[in-house]
Scaffold this active site. Structure first.
Site, PDB file in Angstrom:
ATOM      1  N   HIS A  31       3.823   2.992   0.513  1.00 32.24           N
ATOM      2  CA  HIS A  31       3.246   2.912  -0.839  1.00 32.24           C
ATOM      3  C   HIS A  31       4.398   2.637  -1.801  1.00 32.24           C
ATOM      4  O   HIS A  31       5.079   1.629  -1.682  1.00 32.24           O
ATOM      5  CB  HIS A  31       2.490   4.224  -1.104  1.00 32.24           C
ATOM      6  CG  HIS A  31       1.643   4.254  -2.328  1.00 32.24           C
ATOM      7  ND1 HIS A  31       1.303   3.131  -3.042  1.00 32.24           N
ATOM      8  CD2 HIS A  31       1.050   5.297  -2.998  1.00 32.24           C
ATOM      9  CE1 HIS A  31       0.553   3.469  -4.074  1.00 32.24           C
ATOM     10  NE2 HIS A  31       0.386   4.786  -4.073  1.00 32.24           N
ATOM     11  N   HIS A  64      -0.912  -6.138   1.954  1.00 32.73           N
ATOM     12  CA  HIS A  64      -1.557  -5.208   1.030  1.00 32.73           C
ATOM     13  C   HIS A  64      -2.957  -4.934   1.534  1.00 32.73           C
ATOM     14  O   HIS A  64      -3.608  -5.833   2.065  1.00 32.73           O
ATOM     15  CB  HIS A  64      -1.611  -5.814  -0.378  1.00 32.73           C
ATOM     16  CG  HIS A  64      -1.834  -4.798  -1.433  1.00 32.73           C
ATOM     17  ND1 HIS A  64      -3.083  -4.329  -1.746  1.00 32.73           N
ATOM     18  CD2 HIS A  64      -0.955  -4.132  -2.219  1.00 32.73           C
ATOM     19  CE1 HIS A  64      -2.961  -3.420  -2.696  1.00 32.73           C
ATOM     20  NE2 HIS A  64      -1.689  -3.273  -3.001  1.00 32.73           N
ATOM     21  N   ASP A  97       6.180  -4.999  -4.619  1.00 27.57           N
ATOM     22  CA  ASP A  97       7.471  -4.382  -4.326  1.00 27.57           C
ATOM     23  C   ASP A  97       8.491  -5.338  -3.744  1.00 27.57           C
ATOM     24  O   ASP A  97       9.655  -4.967  -3.577  1.00 27.57           O
ATOM     25  CB  ASP A  97       7.278  -3.203  -3.369  1.00 27.57           C
ATOM     26  CG  ASP A  97       6.679  -2.020  -4.105  1.00 27.57           C
ATOM     27  OD1 ASP A  97       7.043  -1.846  -5.278  1.00 27.57           O
ATOM     28  OD2 ASP A  97       5.877  -1.292  -3.518  1.00 27.57           O
TER      29      ASP A  97
HETATM   30  N1  ACO Z   1       4.826  -6.842   8.294  1.00 30.94           N
HETATM   31  C1  ACO Z   1       4.362  -7.214   9.514  1.00 30.94           C
HETATM   32  N2  ACO Z   1       3.095  -7.066   9.919  1.00 30.94           N
HETATM   33  C2  ACO Z   1       2.244  -6.527   9.038  1.00 30.94           C
HETATM   34  C3  ACO Z   1       2.654  -6.131   7.744  1.00 30.94           C
HETATM   35  C4  ACO Z   1       3.994  -6.313   7.392  1.00 30.94           C
HETATM   36  N3  ACO Z   1       4.444  -5.967   6.190  1.00 30.94           N
HETATM   37  N4  ACO Z   1       1.585  -5.609   7.085  1.00 30.94           N
HETATM   38  C5  ACO Z   1       0.563  -5.698   7.926  1.00 30.94           C
HETATM   39  N5  ACO Z   1       0.954  -6.251   9.093  1.00 30.94           N
HETATM   40  C6  ACO Z   1       0.107  -6.578  10.254  1.00 30.94           C
HETATM   41  C7  ACO Z   1      -0.246  -5.333  11.041  1.00 30.94           C
HETATM   42  O1  ACO Z   1       0.676  -5.089  12.061  1.00 30.94           O
HETATM   43  C8  ACO Z   1      -1.614  -5.706  11.560  1.00 30.94           C
HETATM   44  O2  ACO Z   1      -1.437  -6.598  12.636  1.00 30.94           O
HETATM   45  P1  ACO Z   1      -2.410  -6.508  13.924  1.00 30.94           P
HETATM   46  O3  ACO Z   1      -3.770  -6.882  13.388  1.00 30.94           O
HETATM   47  O4  ACO Z   1      -1.845  -7.477  14.890  1.00 30.94           O
HETATM   48  O5  ACO Z   1      -2.353  -5.086  14.383  1.00 30.94           O
HETATM   49  C9  ACO Z   1      -2.233  -6.505  10.418  1.00 30.94           C
HETATM   50  O6  ACO Z   1      -1.122  -7.078   9.725  1.00 30.94           O
HETATM   51  C10 ACO Z   1      -3.064  -5.671   9.450  1.00 30.94           C
HETATM   52  O7  ACO Z   1      -2.244  -4.594   8.987  1.00 30.94           O
HETATM   53  P2  ACO Z   1      -2.770  -3.159   8.609  1.00 30.94           P
HETATM   54  O8  ACO Z   1      -1.656  -2.187   8.792  1.00 30.94           O
HETATM   55  O9  ACO Z   1      -4.055  -2.904   9.332  1.00 30.94           O
HETATM   56  O10 ACO Z   1      -3.097  -3.378   7.101  1.00 30.94           O
HETATM   57  P3  ACO Z   1      -3.324  -2.232   6.049  1.00 30.94           P
HETATM   58  O11 ACO Z   1      -4.242  -2.766   5.043  1.00 30.94           O
HETATM   59  O12 ACO Z   1      -3.697  -0.950   6.717  1.00 30.94           O
HETATM   60  O13 ACO Z   1      -1.847  -2.008   5.475  1.00 30.94           O
HETATM   61  C11 ACO Z   1       0.056  -2.073   4.106  1.00 30.94           C
HETATM   62  C12 ACO Z   1      -1.438  -2.398   4.205  1.00 30.94           C
HETATM   63  C13 ACO Z   1       0.287  -0.583   4.398  1.00 30.94           C
HETATM   64  C14 ACO Z   1       0.520  -2.345   2.670  1.00 30.94           C
HETATM   65  C15 ACO Z   1       0.823  -2.958   5.125  1.00 30.94           C
HETATM   66  O14 ACO Z   1       0.619  -4.325   4.828  1.00 30.94           O
HETATM   67  C16 ACO Z   1       2.314  -2.625   5.158  1.00 30.94           C
HETATM   68  O15 ACO Z   1       2.714  -1.710   5.875  1.00 30.94           O
HETATM   69  N6  ACO Z   1       3.165  -3.368   4.369  1.00 30.94           N
HETATM   70  C17 ACO Z   1       4.570  -3.059   4.319  1.00 30.94           C
HETATM   71  C18 ACO Z   1       4.791  -1.899   3.359  1.00 30.94           C
HETATM   72  C19 ACO Z   1       4.617  -2.293   1.924  1.00 30.94           C
HETATM   73  O16 ACO Z   1       5.128  -3.297   1.450  1.00 30.94           O
HETATM   74  N7  ACO Z   1       3.892  -1.432   1.181  1.00 30.94           N
HETATM   75  C20 ACO Z   1       3.689  -1.615  -0.272  1.00 30.94           C
HETATM   76  C21 ACO Z   1       2.266  -1.883  -0.585  1.00 30.94           C
HETATM   77  S1  ACO Z   1       2.119  -2.174  -2.308  1.00 30.94           S
HETATM   78  C22 ACO Z   1       2.118  -0.627  -2.980  1.00 30.94           C
HETATM   79  O17 ACO Z   1       1.766   0.367  -2.407  1.00 30.94           O
HETATM   80  C23 ACO Z   1       2.599  -0.525  -4.335  1.00 30.94           C
END
Ligand code: ACO
Length: 444
Positions: free
Chosen positions: A272, A311, A367
């Site tokens: 987050h 996201h 971010d």
């Molecule tokens: N890098 C690589 N792969 C990713 C990323 C990433 N940043 N984000 C998602 N994925 C992949 C997952 O591995 C998953 O792949 P799969 O289907 O093969 O298993 C798919 O994309 C879907 O990801 P989820 O984790 O199910 O997506 P969710 O909606 O739950 O997660 C989140 C959203 C937590 C923001 C995620 O994209 C992430 O971890 N990003 C990196 C952290 C980040 O930048 N967070 C800031 C968010 S903005 C904020 O809070 C202000």
């Protein structure tokens, strides 16, 4: 979800009983409680929905922030984020988020006066902060010191008293920068710098962070505006993890300082608000542009994530990231170019062409670039989520206010599906058989 048509229904056929149910659909949503009538036997509990991580559950009706993740739209109270970032200030936007309308001149002057005149902290707060280790993470210090404010303002427990809530709102928005700056000065071993009420909200923050021996700190107007814009972009984002924590904890009717401490704790995590910090650590780890392809390969192999990408809601370019990217250029004109920018641009370029990221609709989020600006301004990485927390305070309070005013809300208390043991009898300790785990057995 925007408002949908009226009088729509959903017919459910329960194949277990052959019974049919007609359930109202409002705003593209059915009420989970309408499922409860669906039973096999009269004394059944009734049907529930299972939604770990709330990926398809609306927990409230809200009037504050609208997001269309597919189109990359973000609006506060109907105003597009791009217009607010261009025309507004953080304090004006905070007023809008909290009150629902933009203030007129008199309302804005009064609002700013009230925020400005609550910036000081009780001197005892300094003693708490003094007690932390020199290398304590400032988010830990912020969580604890915001929670501690509740002990200074016991009247904050009167959460049904409108005047008291407004007073705590002034205090929270006003004192958050002071707490953040004190935590920073403690980290670097500098004496605390007191608020200067003649400066703007972001100008005063820069003063409390960076003032040295000069009699009067003069903030650079470009950096002052950059902080203001970053704060506008971060002010609210509907039902994210920390807003949900604020509403959830607040629903127990605890005081707002304690609920905000919980919201900051939620924001602290790397998935987050801690992501801006994680992005910079990632960029430092990658080091040079030549290492980018190898890093992307590792991410695709499931060894870590590309921080600042992806996201839960945006499946398109985060509109905030677009504004921040432009802002970065203005800041670097003053501070000099952050050498990590080229690395970030290259990561973005490669990721946006790569099938893995394209198929999963992973784009830069807010971010990805904000940390580069904070770093150029001179802040250490640990402080990035702290700045985010200052900005988000107005959004958290608005979410909390809305939750308190909503007659449908009550203490948040989800259900569970129990897969644990059936009832069994207590076994005295001398009768329990010791069973080593597999690894313990292997060690023997
Ligand atoms: N890098 C690589 N792969 C990713 C990323 C990433 N940043 N984000 C998602 N994925 C992949 C997952 O591995 C998953 O792949 P799969 O289907 O093969 O298993 C798919 O994309 C879907 O990801 P989820 O984790 O199910 O997506 P969710 O909606 O739950 O997660 C989140 C959203 C937590 C923001 C995620 O994209 C992430 O971890 N990003 C990196 C952290 C980040 O930048 N967070 C800031 C968010 S903005 C904020 O809070 C202000």
């Amino acid at each position: 979800m925007e408002q949908g048509k009226k009088d729509e229904t959903l017919t459910i056929l329960d194949n277990r009983t052959g019974k049919k149910y007609e359930i109202p659909v409002t705003d593209g949503t059915i009420r989970a409680m309408d499922l409860r009538q669906i039973k096999v036997l009269d004394d059944d509990f009734g049907l529930m929905s299972y939604d770990p991580a709330f990926t398809n559950t609306a927990s409230c009706v809200s009037h504050i922030t609208y997001i269309d993740g597919d189109k990359g739209i973000l609006r506060y109270r109907g105003y597009p984020i791009e217009q607010l970032a261009e025309e507004s200030t953080y304090l004006e936007t905070a007023y809008l988020i909290l009150h629902g309308e933009l203030p007129d001149e008199r309302e804005l002057a009064e609002w700013m006066w009230n925020i400005t005149h609550h910036t000081m902290l009780h001197e005892n707060i300094k003693k708490f902060i003094d007690g932390f280790h020199y290398d304590a993470h400032p988010m830990g210090m912020l969580i604890s010191s915001v929670a501690a404010l509740s002990t200074f303002y016991p009247e904050a427990r009167q959460i049904h008293n409108t005047a008291s809530r407004l007073k705590q709102t002034f205090r929270l928005i006003a004192k958050m920068p002071t707490l953040a700056a004190f935590a920073y000065r403690h980290m670097i071993g500098m004496p605390y710098a007191y608020p200067d009420n003649d400066l703007s909200y972001p100008g005063n923050l820069l003063n409390m962070l960076f003032k040295m021996t000069e009699v009067r700190y003069n903030p650079n107007p470009v950096l002052e505006r950059a902080i203001d814009v970053l704060f506008i972009l971060h002010a609210d984002h509907e039902q994210n993890c920390s807003a949900n924590a604020m509403r959830n904890v607040g629903s127990s009717l605890v005081d707002p300082y304690s609920a905000i401490a919980a919201a900051i704790a939620a924001l602290y995590g790397p998935l987050h608000g801690g992501a801006n910090e994680a992005v910079l650590r990632m960029l430092n780890e990658i080091g040079t542009i030549e290492h980018v392809p190898a890093f992307i390969k590792k991410v695709k192999a499931g060894e870590g994530r590309l921080m600042g990408f992806g996201h839960r809601v945006y499946k398109n370019y985060d509109p905030r990231a677009k504004i921040i990217k432009r802002l970065a250029d203005e800041v670097f004109e003053v501070t000099g170019r952050n050498p990590l920018l080229d690395l970030a641009l290259e990561l973005e370029r490669i990721a946006l062409q790569d099938e893995y990221f394209v198929n999963r609709r992973l784009y830069p989020n807010v971010d990805f670039y904000s940390g580069l600006i904070y770093q150029a301004i001179g802040l250490p990485i640990d402080m990035f989520p702290v700045l985010f927390a200052i900005a988000r305070t107005s959004g958290w309070i608005a979410q909390w206010e809305e939750m308190l005013q909503d007659p449908e809300q009550k203490i948040a208390r989800p259900r569970q599906i129990y897969h644990g043991e059936e009832q069994r009898d207590y076994v005295p300790i001398d009768k329990r058989k010791y069973q080593p785990s597999e690894s313990q057995a292997a060690e023997r």
